[in-house]
Design an enzyme around this catalytic site. Structure first.
Site, PDB file in Angstrom:
ATOM      1  N   GLU A 106      34.375  -3.587 -35.532  1.00 50.47           N
ATOM      2  CA  GLU A 106      33.556  -4.564 -36.021  1.00 50.47           C
ATOM      3  C   GLU A 106      33.609  -6.159 -35.033  1.00 50.47           C
ATOM      4  O   GLU A 106      33.567  -7.306 -35.495  1.00 50.47           O
ATOM      5  CB  GLU A 106      33.855  -5.122 -37.387  1.00 50.47           C
ATOM      6  CG  GLU A 106      33.225  -4.001 -38.366  1.00 50.47           C
ATOM      7  CD  GLU A 106      33.336  -4.903 -39.856  1.00 50.47           C
ATOM      8  OE1 GLU A 106      32.438  -4.580 -40.119  1.00 50.47           O
ATOM      9  OE2 GLU A 106      34.290  -5.761 -40.031  1.00 50.47           O
ATOM     10  N   CYS A 123      29.013  -8.544 -47.509  1.00 55.32           N
ATOM     11  CA  CYS A 123      29.817  -9.565 -46.772  1.00 55.32           C
ATOM     12  C   CYS A 123      28.107 -10.204 -46.662  1.00 55.32           C
ATOM     13  O   CYS A 123      28.020 -11.480 -46.472  1.00 55.32           O
ATOM     14  CB  CYS A 123      31.026  -9.746 -45.892  1.00 55.32           C
ATOM     15  SG  CYS A 123      30.134  -8.519 -44.705  1.00 55.32           S
ATOM     16  N   CYS A 124      27.812  -9.572 -45.755  1.00 55.39           N
ATOM     17  CA  CYS A 124      26.578 -10.083 -45.173  1.00 55.39           C
ATOM     18  C   CYS A 124      25.025 -10.826 -46.161  1.00 55.39           C
ATOM     19  O   CYS A 124      24.648 -11.496 -45.434  1.00 55.39           O
ATOM     20  CB  CYS A 124      25.333  -9.539 -43.869  1.00 55.39           C
ATOM     21  SG  CYS A 124      26.681  -8.788 -43.330  1.00 55.39           S
TER      22      CYS A 124
HETATM   23  O1  FUB Z   1      36.557  -8.659 -43.742  1.00 59.11           O
HETATM   24  C1  FUB Z   1      35.263  -9.344 -44.655  1.00 59.11           C
HETATM   25  C2  FUB Z   1      33.737  -9.407 -44.080  1.00 59.11           C
HETATM   26  O2  FUB Z   1      33.742  -7.773 -44.457  1.00 59.11           O
HETATM   27  C3  FUB Z   1      34.496  -9.606 -42.688  1.00 59.11           C
HETATM   28  O3  FUB Z   1      34.153 -10.561 -41.821  1.00 59.11           O
HETATM   29  C4  FUB Z   1      32.974  -8.395 -41.855  1.00 59.11           C
HETATM   30  O4  FUB Z   1      33.301  -7.529 -40.970  1.00 59.11           O
HETATM   31  C5  FUB Z   1      33.295  -7.005 -43.086  1.00 59.11           C
HETATM   32  O5  FUB Z   1      34.116  -6.366 -42.426  1.00 59.11           O
HETATM   33 ZN    ZN Z   2      29.156  -9.199 -42.902  1.00 55.71          ZN
END
Ligand code: FUB
Ligand code: ZN
Length: 635
Positions: free
Chosen positions: A317, A401-402
């Site tokens: 990622e 998370c997004c």
């Molecule tokens: O690990 C926390 C969040 O979840 C990260 O910032 C994202 O990339 C996802 O993996």
């Molecule tokens: Zn995210």
């Protein structure tokens, strides 16, 4: 090295956003996204888990960072409450805060996973288990909730948590010398310091930043002490064989002041650099600033997608090498683009340079906005620049998370649109509405009228009770330098004579009703792909203003990779009412199959009408192929 500026964002309540582009999108977030996300958090178990009723053997084991999703939702809801009071939403936020209060331990500790799943193991797996990341998001939520409502319910909870962390990470504490495996708490502590005036939170942020990457490596010591591979041991089974790669993963490979290249997990990196920029400004730390500037140049010079997306390598990622920016297989997580917005704003506040906001704007209008569907209830996690039609937004994710990150950013646009300096009112983004600045005892308002990004006319009117002397600094994006027209109180002014650090800087005694007009050139433009980026050699990307455009298969009767744009072909702007955006229309050519798989003569070409939609608006008409980079036909 110039001293840091004293610029800061305006309080959210001093800015009104009221324009045709942003206001409807933010209204969708308020009325559709926030309720949908609350529903997901309730039905997914994130909120229920705060009751700490889970026992080993029960289904739906609480995840290490569930509270962070709840916290981001509270933060987004709080920003919404600041601008749109809503008693029902406020009550629901209060309810969740009560659940958090119930989940907090006597000593201030607050983390469900380490309370019910792995009790007794607090602060033993900082590298993987997201304890400080969760705390950071809770702190950001507490600060936002307090700013929005004046209530100290959540602020009080997170202060007790921050106080406990301060004790545990101090000399003699259980986690002395430790720091966060997923950076986040550092920038949150700076916010907590600014909200409370308590210097120890700033000092704690600085301690965490200074400890990072020093030797012996804390995460390796911690693993030895623990004797287990850690929460992500099974995800990264080869971690011990590649220590340097995995130190880079969380940016702990070097002390931060020695870091020169952006490496590792992209969201982690963005949150870390944001905190570094904050601290560089608060502490006037030249070495920290230099490091931020070098890292910025590395990112924007070699590792940033044209959409403002970043983090090309899905396996971590995070960042691949320089110029490794595959369009279809790239990752470009929504959270990473959001993180870039956070960092870019802080760099602009730190340095006073508009070039940082140019990048912020690129990320915001493209890689961030693409993160949610037009109806506000489906999301992209990754934001590739090309698709064969298999990519589409989803309602939710196991790791979510997004979506709430998207909500909190769009609901806090007020912080990004303006900045206030010493006798300086700064217009960073062109968003219709008003902003209130304070110079000594005098309040000065700006009223901005614009249809940006669909039109380049920006009108700024001074609203004040009396004359006032200050600098009005209006960002002039790099792409608008040729052809921008400026009028100050009716008089044309050559922008070149007042351009300073990426801003048109106008210093004068302003009268109520004075008007500054800026005309930004909005002709569609092409950007040519760098030949070092192998997946896009020979291609161009269409732009208009800050918007990056893409072709969708649904608009074309030839495969997108068979289409090319003649170098001289121009594009016109047309309105798409269904999508609610302006699109670009022009003439392209499409290669025709010859009948033979391997013909011994050049392919035929036919003219084809080309229609390009803003990248952020793609995938709102069902599944479709898509490409940002289009082949260019040179005669
Ligand atoms: O690990 C926390 C969040 O979840 C990260 O910032 C994202 O990339 C996802 O993996
Ligand atoms: Zn995210």
């Amino acid at each position: 090295m110039p001293a840091s500026t004293r610029r800061s964002s305006l309080p959210i309540t001093d800015v009104v956003i009221d324009d045709a582009f942003w206001a409807p999108r933010r209204e969708t977030v308020r009325t559709a996204t926030l309720p949908q996300q609350e529903h997901m958090l309730r039905t997914g178990g994130q909120i229920e888990a705060l009751a700490h009723a889970w026992k080993p053997g029960d289904p739906n084991e609480p995840h290490v960072f569930w509270e962070s999703d709840v916290a981001k939702w509270i933060e987004a809801a709080s920003y919404s409450l600041a601008t749109h009071p809503d008693a029902a939403l406020e009550r629901r936020v209060d309810e969740v805060i009560e659940a958090l209060a119930g989940a907090q331990q006597e000593d201030g500790y607050l983390n469900t996973y380490f309370t019910v799943v792995r009790p007794g193991e607090r602060f033993t797996d900082l590298r993987d288990a997201h304890e400080l990341y969760v705390a950071g998001h809770l702190i950001e939520a507490g600060v936002a909730h307090h700013a929005a409502t004046g209530k100290t319910t959540l602020l009080g909870i997170v202060r007790r948590l921050a106080d406990l962390i301060d004790r545990e990470f101090a000399p003699g504490g259980a986690a002395e010398g430790g720091y966060d495996g997923h950076e986040e708490i550092e920038l949150a502590l700076v916010k907590l310091y600014r909200a409370t005036g308590e210097r120890r939170y700033l000092d704690l942020a600085a301690r965490l930043i200074d400890a990072r990457g020093t030797q012996p490596f804390y995460f390796e010591l911690e693993a030895q002490r623990r004797g287990t591979p850690g929460y992500f041991g099974h995800v990264f089974p080869d971690r011990d064989a590649h220590p340097q790669r995995f130190r880079e993963y969380n940016q702990s490979h070097l002390p931060v002041r020695e870091q020169r290249e952006v490496v590792g997990h992209a969201v982690r990196a963005m949150y870390l650099y944001s905190a570094m920029a904050d601290l560089a400004q608060e502490l006037d730390d030249a070495a920290l600033r230099e490091s931020c500037e070098r890292l910025w140049d590395d990112l924007t010079g070699t590792k940033l997608y044209v959409t403002g997306g970043l983090g090309a390598d899905p396996s971590i990622e995070g960042f691949a090498g320089p110029y490794e920016l595959p369009d279809a297989s790239g990752y470009a997580e929504t959270c990473a683009a959001i993180g870039l917005v956070l960092w870019a704003k802080r760099m602009a506040l730190l340095t006073g340079e508009g070039r940082y906001i140019d990048v912020l704007e690129r990320a915001l209008y493209n890689a961030v906005l693409s993160g949610a569907s037009a109806d506000g209830v489906c999301y992209f996690y990754g934001n590739p620049l090309a698709s064969d039609g298999s990519v589409e937004r989803k309602e939710w994710f196991g790791v979510a998370c997004c979506p709430p990150n998207f909500a909190r950013l769009t609901q806090s646009l007020e912080y990004y649109a303006y900045a206030q300096g010493d006798h300086e009112a700064v217009v960073d983004l062109f968003v219709a509405g008003t902003a209130r600045f304070r110079f000594d005892e005098t309040a000065v308002g700006l009223r901005v009228s614009t249809e940006y990004p669909h039109d380049g006319a920006v009108r700024i009117e001074i609203e004040a009770d009396a004359e006032s002397e200050f600098i009005l600094a209006v960002r002039l994006p790099e792409w608008a330098r040729q052809g921008a027209v400026l009028r100050v109180v009716g008089e044309p002014l050559d922008v070149g004579t007042v351009l300073d650090g990426g801003y048109v800087r106008l210093s004068r005694r302003w009268s109520p009703g004075d008007v500054v007009e800026l005309e930004l050139p909005m002709e569609p433009r092409r950007i040519w792909a760098d030949p070092r980026v192998t997946s896009t050699v020979g291609r161009v990307a269409l732009h208009r203003g800050p918007l990056v455009f893409c072709l969708e298969g649904v608009d074309h009767d030839a495969p997108l990779d068979a289409i090319s744009l003649p170098r001289g072909a121009s594009f016109a702007v047309a309105r798409d009412d269904a999508l609610g955006v302006d699109v670009l229309v022009g003439d392209g050519v499409a290669d025709e199959p010859s009948g033979d798989l391997y013909p011994e003569r050049p392919l035929g070409r036919r003219p084809i009408p080309v229609r390009a939609v803003p990248y952020a608006a793609w995938n709102n008409r069902g599944r479709s192929s898509m490409t940002v980079w289009v082949r260019e036909a040179v005669a």
